[in-house]
Design a protein around this motif. Structure first.
Motif, PDB file in Angstrom:
ATOM      1  N   TRP A   1       0.828  -1.207   0.000  1.00  0.00           N
ATOM      2  CA  TRP A   1       0.000   0.000   0.000  1.00  0.00           C
ATOM      3  C   TRP A   1       0.865   1.260   0.000  1.00  0.00           C
ATOM      4  N   SER A   2       1.866   1.300   0.878  1.00  0.00           N
ATOM      5  CA  SER A   2       2.714   2.484   0.992  1.00  0.00           C
ATOM      6  C   SER A   2       3.468   2.760  -0.299  1.00  0.00           C
ATOM      7  N   ARG A   3       4.036   1.720  -0.878  1.00  0.00           N
ATOM      8  CA  ARG A   3       4.842   1.910  -2.087  1.00  0.00           C
ATOM      9  C   ARG A   3       3.971   2.385  -3.252  1.00  0.00           C
ATOM     10  N   TYR A   4       2.736   1.869  -3.330  1.00  0.00           N
ATOM     11  CA  TYR A   4       1.813   2.317  -4.380  1.00  0.00           C
ATOM     12  C   TYR A   4       1.379   3.759  -4.125  1.00  0.00           C
ATOM     13  N   PHE A   5       0.978   4.048  -2.885  1.00  0.00           N
ATOM     14  CA  PHE A   5       0.450   5.356  -2.534  1.00  0.00           C
ATOM     15  C   PHE A   5       1.457   6.463  -2.808  1.00  0.00           C
ATOM     16  N   LEU A   6       2.705   6.247  -2.466  1.00  0.00           N
ATOM     17  CA  LEU A   6       3.736   7.271  -2.645  1.00  0.00           C
ATOM     18  C   LEU A   6       3.959   7.614  -4.116  1.00  0.00           C
ATOM     19  N   GLN A   7       3.668   6.675  -5.002  1.00  0.00           N
ATOM     20  CA  GLN A   7       3.900   6.889  -6.432  1.00  0.00           C
ATOM     21  C   GLN A   7       2.630   7.287  -7.191  1.00  0.00           C
ATOM     22  N   TYR A   8       1.516   7.332  -6.463  1.00  0.00           N
ATOM     23  CA  TYR A   8       0.230   7.629  -7.099  1.00  0.00           C
ATOM     24  C   TYR A   8      -0.103   9.116  -6.973  1.00  0.00           C
ATOM     25  N   ASN A   9      -0.512   9.717  -8.076  1.00  0.00           N
ATOM     26  CA  ASN A   9      -0.968  11.101  -8.058  1.00  0.00           C
ATOM     27  C   ASN A   9      -2.439  11.115  -8.468  1.00  0.00           C
ATOM     28  N   PRO A  10      -3.338  11.362  -7.515  1.00  0.00           N
ATOM     29  CA  PRO A  10      -4.770  11.324  -7.840  1.00  0.00           C
ATOM     30  C   PRO A  10      -5.186  12.333  -8.901  1.00  0.00           C
ATOM     31  N   ALA A  11      -4.403  13.401  -9.058  1.00  0.00           N
ATOM     32  CA  ALA A  11      -4.733  14.417 -10.068  1.00  0.00           C
ATOM     33  C   ALA A  11      -4.780  13.801 -11.463  1.00  0.00           C
ATOM     34  N   ASP A  12      -3.951  12.785 -11.706  1.00  0.00           N
ATOM     35  CA  ASP A  12      -3.942  12.128 -13.021  1.00  0.00           C
ATOM     36  C   ASP A  12      -5.284  11.476 -13.321  1.00  0.00           C
ATOM     37  N   GLU A  13      -5.907  10.907 -12.303  1.00  0.00           N
ATOM     38  CA  GLU A  13      -7.209  10.261 -12.480  1.00  0.00           C
ATOM     39  C   GLU A  13      -8.345  11.280 -12.431  1.00  0.00           C
ATOM     40  N   ILE A  14      -8.232  12.284 -11.559  1.00  0.00           N
ATOM     41  CA  ILE A  14      -9.267  13.323 -11.459  1.00  0.00           C
ATOM     42  C   ILE A  14      -9.392  14.066 -12.787  1.00  0.00           C
ATOM     43  N   GLU A  15      -8.268  14.270 -13.458  1.00  0.00           N
ATOM     44  CA  GLU A  15      -8.256  14.969 -14.743  1.00  0.00           C
ATOM     45  C   GLU A  15      -9.123  14.271 -15.788  1.00  0.00           C
ATOM     46  N   LYS A  16      -9.262  12.950 -15.684  1.00  0.00           N
ATOM     47  CA  LYS A  16     -10.019  12.173 -16.670  1.00  0.00           C
ATOM     48  C   LYS A  16     -11.521  12.204 -16.425  1.00  0.00           C
ATOM     49  N   LEU A  17     -11.945  12.668 -15.259  1.00  0.00           N
ATOM     50  CA  LEU A  17     -13.361  12.610 -14.904  1.00  0.00           C
ATOM     51  C   LEU A  17     -14.201  13.579 -15.738  1.00  0.00           C
ATOM     52  N   GLN A  18     -15.244  13.044 -16.357  1.00  0.00           N
ATOM     53  CA  GLN A  18     -16.168  13.872 -17.124  1.00  0.00           C
ATOM     54  C   GLN A  18     -17.573  13.797 -16.541  1.00  0.00           C
ATOM     55  N   ILE A  19     -17.672  13.407 -15.278  1.00  0.00           N
ATOM     56  CA  ILE A  19     -18.939  13.346 -14.566  1.00  0.00           C
ATOM     57  C   ILE A  19     -18.981  14.487 -13.548  1.00  0.00           C
ATOM     58  N   PRO A  20     -20.163  14.846 -13.036  1.00  0.00           N
ATOM     59  CA  PRO A  20     -20.226  15.890 -12.012  1.00  0.00           C
ATOM     60  C   PRO A  20     -19.417  15.516 -10.769  1.00  0.00           C
ATOM     61  N   VAL A  21     -18.675  16.489 -10.239  1.00  0.00           N
ATOM     62  CA  VAL A  21     -17.817  16.255  -9.070  1.00  0.00           C
ATOM     63  C   VAL A  21     -18.055  17.349  -8.026  1.00  0.00           C
ATOM     64  N   LEU A  22     -18.261  16.929  -6.786  1.00  0.00           N
ATOM     65  CA  LEU A  22     -18.312  17.847  -5.651  1.00  0.00           C
ATOM     66  C   LEU A  22     -17.116  17.560  -4.758  1.00  0.00           C
ATOM     67  N   SER A  23     -16.335  18.582  -4.436  1.00  0.00           N
ATOM     68  CA  SER A  23     -15.188  18.430  -3.537  1.00  0.00           C
ATOM     69  C   SER A  23     -15.405  19.285  -2.299  1.00  0.00           C
ATOM     70  N   LEU A  24     -15.415  18.624  -1.133  1.00  0.00           N
ATOM     71  CA  LEU A  24     -15.557  19.331   0.141  1.00  0.00           C
ATOM     72  C   LEU A  24     -14.339  19.068   1.022  1.00  0.00           C
ATOM     73  N   ASN A  25     -13.794  20.100   1.595  1.00  0.00           N
ATOM     74  CA  ASN A  25     -12.706  19.983   2.573  1.00  0.00           C
ATOM     75  C   ASN A  25     -12.978  20.942   3.715  1.00  0.00           C
ATOM     76  N   GLY A  26     -12.508  20.578   4.906  1.00  0.00           N
ATOM     77  CA  GLY A  26     -12.660  21.448   6.062  1.00  0.00           C
ATOM     78  C   GLY A  26     -11.496  22.406   6.191  1.00  0.00           C
ATOM     79  N   SER A  27     -11.772  23.640   6.577  1.00  0.00           N
ATOM     80  CA  SER A  27     -10.708  24.647   6.668  1.00  0.00           C
ATOM     81  C   SER A  27      -9.723  24.337   7.791  1.00  0.00           C
ATOM     82  N   LYS A  28     -10.146  23.540   8.787  1.00  0.00           N
ATOM     83  CA  LYS A  28      -9.254  23.207   9.899  1.00  0.00           C
ATOM     84  C   LYS A  28      -8.753  21.766   9.837  1.00  0.00           C
TER      85      LYS A  28
END
Length: 465
Positions: free
Chosen positions: A366-393
């Motif tokens: 898991w660690s070795r895969y995670f360190l080499q994975y960039n989710p932006a590469d997959e997010i860039e391919k999304l052509q469906i509606p996306v909601l992103s929520l993050n907390g300020s704290k």
């Protein structure tokens, strides 16, 4: 002499009996961590000549944890939970009829004695948790990931037993999780599922592989493997007549937010996606950032610390054998971390345990895969509606940095329907908070901010086709 001899014979016979007997059953005990008392329960089962165990931690409402190996030989109980990052080793005290040993997790060690029998736990339900009977339909379900040859168990909730409904699959964050994503006494996925179902949106949530009622080995799986579990969940939903197959969506929290795009890009059956406290930068950059913000000890030279953190990651992600990586990483941590901790007067045995834990965690798939994975590469391919929520704290996943990565990826990919919102004063689990620090999670009575819940359900209802 006759009395003493008789006592010795009885004592020896009791030992022999214990060594040969079946220790199946429930064993429970309490360990102290600072001023906090933590209750552990191990359900031990004999399977032929071998044993297996399931660990529950009622204090934190954690259940269904399955250590990889359990052995009992010559009065010594060894529960190897390397797949979970824990271990318990104990010897049986025949006079007290209890196991006396040490529980280890990460660099933490606690004395833990176990006696046979159940333990009574007070009701720890949080205020937002629903109470049965629910005003909607609930069903326990099971489905297969045929590629991995595992069975995943979960709960499907629908607004009504009859009808056709949109549905969201909940995807948990990092670490072994049950279907409610139980953490620090809270059950956020239970609260989220209850809210969505009451708003007319069905929900499927399931135990991670190897946890709860699901089979498989969590410790050997990667983020990509978990995405295939999600694909299996989608395939299962498509067999159900109550599901609107044009409106199956994914809601991923934390690591679940980087699993979701991987799954969605391998099927045409995902209609919408909600990313909760998701990352938008590479695993390497996130790890470097967290090594500084979540570190529990001070350093004199932050620049040198970052350089050494990056060197450790380079070792972990190299194409060397696991044994070579382990050797080089251990040497690096001895040169890099040991002097820092020694100067803080940390005992040598604690430093050894900490370094061993860091190394063993780092070399996992898991660690070795995670360190080499960039989710932006997959997010860039999304052509469906996306909601992103993050907390300020959020102190685990910085909202601004990660949402910037998500926004750039969606823009670059030409996504025409996305919404990115930073919610004020919410932490990584979307609780209203003061500091956002991890040690605050359990002290907060609220499980999930109503503002965040409403934001999610309103957005989904607006995007049902």
């Amino acid at each position: 002499m006759k009395i003493i001899s008789t006592f010795i014979i009885v004592f020896i016979l009791s030992i022999v009996n214990l060594y040969s007997q079946d220790i199946s059953g429930e064993w429970s005990g309490k360990a102290k961590r600072g001023d906090k008392e933590i209750t552990f329960v191990f359900n031990i089962k004999k399977e032929g000549a071998n044993y297996s165990s399931v660990m529950n931690v009622p204090t934190f409402r954690i259940s269904g944890m399955k250590p990889s190996v359990t052995t009992f030989t010559n009065g010594k109980l060894t529960i190897d939970g390397s797949n979970l990052g824990m271990s318990y080793i104990a010897n049986f005290n025949s006079e007290l009829q209890e196991f006396e040993g040490t529980y280890k997790e990460g660099g933490i060690e606690m004395l833990l004695n176990l006696k046979k029998g159940a333990v009574k736990i007070a009701d720890q339900r949080k205020p937002q948790e629903p109470v049965k009977p629910y005003p909607y339909y609930e069903e326990e379900v099971m489905f297969k990931n045929n590629e991995a040859n595992i069975t995943l168990a979960g709960t499907l909730t629908l607004p009504n037993k009859n009808g056709i409904f949109p549905v969201a699959i909940l995807i948990s964050g990092s670490g072994p999780q049950d279907r409610d994503e139980t953490f620090m006494g809270h059950k956020p996925f239970l609260v989220l599922a209850d809210h969505l179902t009451k708003q007319g949106i069905g929900v499927l949530r399931f135990d991670d592989r190897g946890q709860g009622a699901s089979t498989g080995d969590f410790g050997s799986a990667t983020t990509e493997d978990f995405s295939k579990d999600v694909l299996s969940a989608i395939a299962f939903l498509k067999t159900r007549k109550e599901i609107d197959q044009k409106n199956i969506g994914l809601i991923g929290h934390s690591e679940g937010g980087i699993i979701a795009p991987l799954a969605a890009n391998n099927t045409n059956d995902v209609a919408f996606m909600v990313l909760l406290a998701s990352t938008g930068i590479s695993g390497t950059e996130l790890s470097v950032m967290q090594s500084k913000t979540l570190r529990q000890f001070p350093v004199k030279d932050e620049k040198a610390f970052e350089e050494n953190s990056r060197k450790a990651i380079a070792i972990v992600t190299s194409d060397k054998s696991e044994e070579e990586i382990k050797t080089k990483l251990t040497a690096h941590y001895n040169n890099f971390l040991r002097p820092i901790l020694s100067n803080l007067n940390v005992p040598k045995e604690n430093i050894n345990a900490f370094i061993d834990s860091q190394v063993n965690t780092s070399i996992k798939p898991w660690s070795r895969y995670f360190l080499q994975y960039n989710p932006a590469d997959e997010i860039e391919k999304l052509q469906i509606p996306v909601l992103s929520l993050n907390g300020s704290k959020d102190t685990q996943v910085n909202a601004k940095i990660n949402q910037n990565g998500i926004r750039q990826a969606l823009t670059k990919g030409g996504n025409q329907d996305y919404k990115i919102v930073e919610l004020e004063n919410l932490n990584h689990f979307f609780q209203e908070c003061e500091t956002g620090k991890m040690d605050e999670y359990r002290k907060i009575e609220q499980t999930f901010s109503p503002i965040a819940l409403k934001e999610i359900s309103n957005w989904i209802l607006e995007h049902i086709r």
